[in-house]
Scaffold this active site. Structure first.
Site, short mmCIF file in Angstrom:
data_model
loop_
_atom_site.label_atom_id
_atom_site.label_comp_id
_atom_site.label_asym_id
_atom_site.label_seq_id
_atom_site.Cartn_x
_atom_site.Cartn_y
_atom_site.Cartn_z
CE1 TYR A 9 -3.66 2.61 1.17
CE2 TYR A 9 -1.75 3.60 2.25
CZ TYR A 9 -3.05 3.69 1.79
OH TYR A 9 -3.73 4.86 1.94
CD GLU A 52 -6.12 4.62 -0.39
OE1 GLU A 52 -6.26 5.10 0.73
OE2 GLU A 52 -7.02 4.00 -0.98
#
Ligand code: GDP
Ligand code: MN
Length: 379
Positions: free
Chosen positions: A101, A189
């Site tokens: 991530y 993101e």
């Protein structure tokens, strides 16, 4: 403003983030054609402003164009978190070895862009934060200097032991930070950032939110807005010049000023109620704004009562009262309304409301207690 994945990955690709080339489809036939053009196994992905599409069945692998068509047929029209899927993204499937991530937000605490990375990617970062917070690495970036090379590489090594992969991840972080700043994003993101079996580092998903304040000076970004994918009440409110955010409760709130609107919501919760929305009708009200506000709030079947909290400064309370009067004449309002108003032209406002059989309260605390009691009775 939230971008769709296919729009976010275009922005990131233009900035230089490696991501597989794909295309969007609105019909199963289009999805099939894209899959044929790509060749080999593809992924068909629902394009909605919601995370967790994978879990909801909105991300499917397809080995053949016919299978891509079948998946698209099932995913198009599907509801994910209350939003209807109108487009799918078709991309070549990556052969995933690991999922990480990488994300950036504007952080209120440090008052800086905050870069967060985690080797535990692919799942909701909120879940990682709750269960294994030690697997998230954070860096508040000083915007005067930007993300420095040694900082990016340090975080790259938190994701990968392999030096080439750490360097590739560092480059992606730097590029992501550049795109975040250049586009006035409040969030950017990549989840998952994957390594493939041959060691390549790739972005497989992208999520970007643009700060609404950026849109006036960036028509190119404003043009990416997809109103058909947004909550209808929020779209109507934006067109009416109202600042409106739908919430889960049942007390509709009409307030002038963002600060008073927040305080009103706090007080509703304090007395045990749940606000159905945040709504700021703005400083200089006119009756039409109030009519629009009531139209939007009453279209939500969850709303059981409506609270007006008006502190008349620039806002004239008689304008608000006239708005209520006009609205009640134009369309039926089936739930009780409690009005608290004070300030500019208060005497006129009270008279207008009395004329239509309503009483105005003067005290905010009284009004909130009353609305919470009314909602309790209705339940
Ligand atoms: P989200 O659930 O809405 O965040 O959607 P994602 O795009 O992140 O996809 C969810 C999951 O689907 C990923 O974490 C992967 O495990 C899987 N996935 C997505 N793209 C691919 C792909 O190209 N190949 C494979 N094998 N799995 C994928
Ligand atoms: Mn994802």
């Amino acid at each position: 403003m939230n971008l769709h994945e296919y729009q976010a990955r275009e922005l990131l690709r233009a900035a230089g983030v490696p991501t597989p080339e794909g295309d969007v489809a609105s019909t199963p036939d289009e999805a099939e054609a894209i899959a044929r053009r790509i060749g080999g196994t593809v992924v068909v992905k629902a394009q909605v402003h919601a995370g967790g599409r994978g879990k909801a069945g909105g991300v499917k692998l397809a080995a053949t164009p016919a299978e891509a068509k079948a998946h698209a047929g099932r995913i198009l029209g599907m509801q994910i978190k209350g939003l209807t899927v109108q487009k799918v993204l078709v991309v070549p499937a990556a052969d995933i070895a690991t999922e990480a991530y990488v994300g950036l937000i504007v952080d209120r605490e440090s008052q800086r862009p905050l870069l967060m990375v985690s080797p535990a990617g692919g799942i909701d970062i909120e879940e990682v934060a709750a269960k294994t917070p030690e697997k998230i690495f954070k860096l508040a970036i000083d915007p005067r200097y930007g993300l420095m090379a040694h900082q990016a590489l340090g975080l790259g090594f938190k994701l990968y032991a392999d030096a080439a992969q750490a360097r590739a991840a560092a480059k992606i972080m730097t590029t992501l930070y550049g795109a975040f700043m250049a586009n006035g994003a409040s969030l950017a993101e990549i989840n998952p950032l994957v390594t493939t079996s041959d060691g390549t580092v790739l972005a497989l998903d992208a999520k970007i939110s643009i700060d609404d304040n950026e849109l006036d000076r960036r028509p190119d970004l404003a043009g990416l807005r997809d109103e058909s994918a947004e909550a209808p009440a929020e779209v109507a409110a934006r067109h009416a010049g109202l600042t409106f955010i739908k919430l889960d409760g049942n007390v509709g709130c009409v307030v002038n000023g963002a600060g008073l609107a927040m305080a009103t919501m706090d007080l509703v919760k304090y007395y045990g109620g749940e606000p159905a929305n945040f709504l700021d009708i703005g400083g200089s009200s006119n009756p039409e704004k109030v009519v629009n506000a009531l139209r939007i709030i009453t279209s939500d079947p969850q709303v059981k009562a409506i609270l007006f909290n008006i502190f008349g400064g620039i806002t004239r309370t008689d304008d608000v009262a006239n708005g209520i009067k006009t609205a009640l004449a134009e369309f039926p309002v089936k739930v009780p309304i409690v009005v608290r108003l004070t300030g500019t032209n208060e005497a006129e406002a009270v008279k207008i409301l009395q004329g239509i059989g309503m009483t105005a309260l003067n005290d905010m605390d009284d009004a909130v207690q009353k609305i919470v009691a009314l909602v309790r009775e209705a339940a």
